[in-house]
Design a protein around this motif. Sequence first.
Motif, PDB file in Angstrom:
ATOM      1  N   ASN A 170     -13.039  -2.009   4.378  1.00 11.07           N
ATOM      2  CA  ASN A 170     -11.881  -1.213   3.963  1.00 11.07           C
ATOM      3  C   ASN A 170     -10.606  -1.641   4.681  1.00 11.07           C
ATOM      4  O   ASN A 170      -9.525  -1.618   4.084  1.00 11.07           O
ATOM      5  CB  ASN A 170     -12.166   0.272   4.145  1.00 11.07           C
ATOM      6  N   ALA A 171     -10.705  -2.060   5.926  1.00  9.65           N
ATOM      7  CA  ALA A 171      -9.525  -2.574   6.629  1.00  9.65           C
ATOM      8  C   ALA A 171      -9.057  -3.880   5.989  1.00  9.65           C
ATOM      9  O   ALA A 171      -7.854  -4.107   5.834  1.00  9.65           O
ATOM     10  CB  ALA A 171      -9.841  -2.789   8.105  1.00  9.65           C
ATOM     11  N   PHE A 172      -9.997  -4.729   5.609  1.00 14.56           N
ATOM     12  CA  PHE A 172      -9.650  -5.977   4.937  1.00 14.56           C
ATOM     13  C   PHE A 172      -8.942  -5.700   3.607  1.00 14.56           C
ATOM     14  O   PHE A 172      -7.906  -6.292   3.306  1.00 14.56           O
ATOM     15  CB  PHE A 172     -10.918  -6.805   4.707  1.00 14.56           C
ATOM     16  N   LEU A 173      -9.501  -4.777   2.818  1.00 17.18           N
ATOM     17  CA  LEU A 173      -8.897  -4.442   1.533  1.00 17.18           C
ATOM     18  C   LEU A 173      -7.530  -3.791   1.714  1.00 17.18           C
ATOM     19  O   LEU A 173      -6.613  -4.035   0.922  1.00 17.18           O
ATOM     20  CB  LEU A 173      -9.832  -3.539   0.730  1.00 17.18           C
ATOM     21  N   LEU A 174      -7.374  -2.979   2.747  1.00 17.47           N
ATOM     22  CA  LEU A 174      -6.073  -2.390   3.040  1.00 17.47           C
ATOM     23  C   LEU A 174      -5.054  -3.482   3.348  1.00 17.47           C
ATOM     24  O   LEU A 174      -3.915  -3.431   2.885  1.00 17.47           O
ATOM     25  CB  LEU A 174      -6.170  -1.417   4.212  1.00 17.47           C
ATOM     26  N   GLY A 175      -5.474  -4.489   4.103  1.00 15.51           N
ATOM     27  CA  GLY A 175      -4.590  -5.609   4.397  1.00 15.51           C
ATOM     28  C   GLY A 175      -4.173  -6.346   3.136  1.00 15.51           C
ATOM     29  O   GLY A 175      -3.014  -6.745   2.990  1.00 15.51           O
ATOM     30  N   LEU A 176      -5.107  -6.521   2.216  1.00 12.83           N
ATOM     31  CA  LEU A 176      -4.765  -7.172   0.945  1.00 12.83           C
ATOM     32  C   LEU A 176      -3.756  -6.348   0.155  1.00 12.83           C
ATOM     33  O   LEU A 176      -2.768  -6.875  -0.360  1.00 12.83           O
ATOM     34  CB  LEU A 176      -6.019  -7.376   0.094  1.00 12.83           C
ATOM     35  N   ARG A 177      -4.004  -5.046   0.063  1.00 12.07           N
ATOM     36  CA  ARG A 177      -3.085  -4.186  -0.685  1.00 12.07           C
ATOM     37  C   ARG A 177      -1.712  -4.122  -0.018  1.00 12.07           C
ATOM     38  O   ARG A 177      -0.690  -4.129  -0.699  1.00 12.07           O
ATOM     39  CB  ARG A 177      -3.674  -2.783  -0.835  1.00 12.07           C
ATOM     40  N   THR A 178      -1.704  -4.053   1.292  1.00 13.24           N
ATOM     41  CA  THR A 178      -0.421  -4.012   2.022  1.00 13.24           C
ATOM     42  C   THR A 178       0.346  -5.304   1.797  1.00 13.24           C
ATOM     43  O   THR A 178       1.547  -5.283   1.547  1.00 13.24           O
ATOM     44  CB  THR A 178      -0.666  -3.781   3.522  1.00 13.24           C
ATOM     45  N   GLY A 179      -0.340  -6.431   1.895  1.00 19.43           N
ATOM     46  CA  GLY A 179       0.305  -7.719   1.664  1.00 19.43           C
ATOM     47  C   GLY A 179       0.862  -7.836   0.263  1.00 19.43           C
ATOM     48  O   GLY A 179       1.981  -8.330   0.057  1.00 19.43           O
ATOM     49  N   ALA A 180       0.099  -7.353  -0.709  1.00 22.90           N
ATOM     50  CA  ALA A 180       0.574  -7.403  -2.087  1.00 22.90           C
ATOM     51  C   ALA A 180       1.801  -6.518  -2.269  1.00 22.90           C
ATOM     52  O   ALA A 180       2.760  -6.891  -2.946  1.00 22.90           O
ATOM     53  CB  ALA A 180      -0.539  -6.969  -3.049  1.00 22.90           C
ATOM     54  N   GLY A 181       1.779  -5.352  -1.649  1.00 19.99           N
ATOM     55  CA  GLY A 181       2.925  -4.454  -1.740  1.00 19.99           C
ATOM     56  C   GLY A 181       4.151  -5.017  -1.054  1.00 19.99           C
ATOM     57  O   GLY A 181       5.271  -4.886  -1.548  1.00 19.99           O
ATOM     58  N   LEU A 182       3.948  -5.665   0.078  1.00 17.45           N
ATOM     59  CA  LEU A 182       5.076  -6.254   0.790  1.00 17.45           C
ATOM     60  C   LEU A 182       5.668  -7.430   0.039  1.00 17.45           C
ATOM     61  O   LEU A 182       6.885  -7.637   0.067  1.00 17.45           O
ATOM     62  CB  LEU A 182       4.654  -6.687   2.197  1.00 17.45           C
ATOM     63  N   SER A 183       4.821  -8.185  -0.637  1.00 16.09           N
ATOM     64  CA  SER A 183       5.362  -9.345  -1.367  1.00 16.09           C
ATOM     65  C   SER A 183       6.293  -8.894  -2.499  1.00 16.09           C
ATOM     66  O   SER A 183       7.305  -9.523  -2.746  1.00 16.09           O
ATOM     67  CB  SER A 183       4.230 -10.213  -1.906  1.00 16.09           C
TER      68      SER A 183
END
Length: 72
Positions: free
Chosen positions: A54-67
Amino acid sequence: MTDFTRWLYANYIKPHIEHQDRTGYEQPLDVLAIDLMPEQRRDIERLLEFYAVNAFLLGLRTGAGLSTACQN
């Protein structure tokens, strides 16, 4: 969790965690291997799997949102 997240943990996340420097965390990590009963060890491993994925997936979602936020 999905089959993909289980595969992701077993083949990517767990090996990465196992190869990290344990300096400063030796004693707490050894307690898991020595002082816990086998059932408790399995429960701890399942918790680690859940939170790591879940931390990994959160990082993916955060990165996508930041981009998308950085494009404006």
